[in-house]
Design an enzyme around this catalytic site. Sequence first.
Site, PDB file in Angstrom:
ATOM      1  N   LEU A  14       0.845  -1.196   0.000  1.00  0.00           N
ATOM      2  CA  LEU A  14       0.000   0.000   0.000  1.00  0.00           C
ATOM      3  C   LEU A  14       0.880   1.245   0.000  1.00  0.00           C
ATOM      4  O   LEU A  14       0.978   1.973   0.988  1.00  0.00           O
ATOM      5  CB  LEU A  14      -0.948  -0.017   1.201  1.00  0.00           C
ATOM      6  N   HIS A  15       1.565   1.460  -1.116  1.00  0.00           N
ATOM      7  CA  HIS A  15       2.448   2.598  -1.298  1.00  0.00           C
ATOM      8  C   HIS A  15       2.109   3.270  -2.619  1.00  0.00           C
ATOM      9  O   HIS A  15       1.640   2.622  -3.549  1.00  0.00           O
ATOM     10  CB  HIS A  15       3.914   2.149  -1.310  1.00  0.00           C
ATOM     11  N   ALA A  16       2.333   4.560  -2.690  1.00  0.00           N
ATOM     12  CA  ALA A  16       2.176   5.353  -3.908  1.00  0.00           C
ATOM     13  C   ALA A  16       0.846   5.092  -4.625  1.00  0.00           C
ATOM     14  O   ALA A  16      -0.209   5.372  -4.085  1.00  0.00           O
ATOM     15  CB  ALA A  16       3.371   5.152  -4.828  1.00  0.00           C
ATOM     16  N   PRO A  18      -1.001   2.300  -5.478  1.00  0.00           N
ATOM     17  CA  PRO A  18      -2.015   1.478  -4.813  1.00  0.00           C
ATOM     18  C   PRO A  18      -2.643   2.177  -3.599  1.00  0.00           C
ATOM     19  O   PRO A  18      -3.835   2.045  -3.358  1.00  0.00           O
ATOM     20  CB  PRO A  18      -1.253   0.220  -4.392  1.00  0.00           C
TER      21      PRO A  18
END
Length: 92
Positions: A14-16, A18
Site C-alpha cells: 500500500l504505497h504510492a 495502490p
Amino acid sequence: MAERRVTIGWPEGLHARPASVFVRAASAVGVPVTIAKAGGAPVNAASMLALLGLGAEGGEEVVLASDAEGADAALDRLAKLVGEGLDELPPA
C-alpha cells in the site's frame, strides 16, 4: 463490528499508486472504514497519510473494519480491491 482479513495483492504493497487507489475507494464506499496490519492499531482507511504510515507491504495481511450500517458490503468490495490488487473499486 464487521471486519475482513485480507492479504495485500499489490506487489508494492500500500504505497504510492495502490495507496491512492485504496484511499479513493475507501472514501467512495460511503461508510467509515479502518485498516490495520494484523495485530496493529487501526487507522482511518480514507487518510493517505495514515495509510502510508502503516508501511503495509505486498503479501502482508491487513484487517479492514467498520461498525457502520452497510459495512459488510463496503468491506467486501474493499477486500476484493486489496486482495486482487485492482485499479478501481469493484461494482457493488
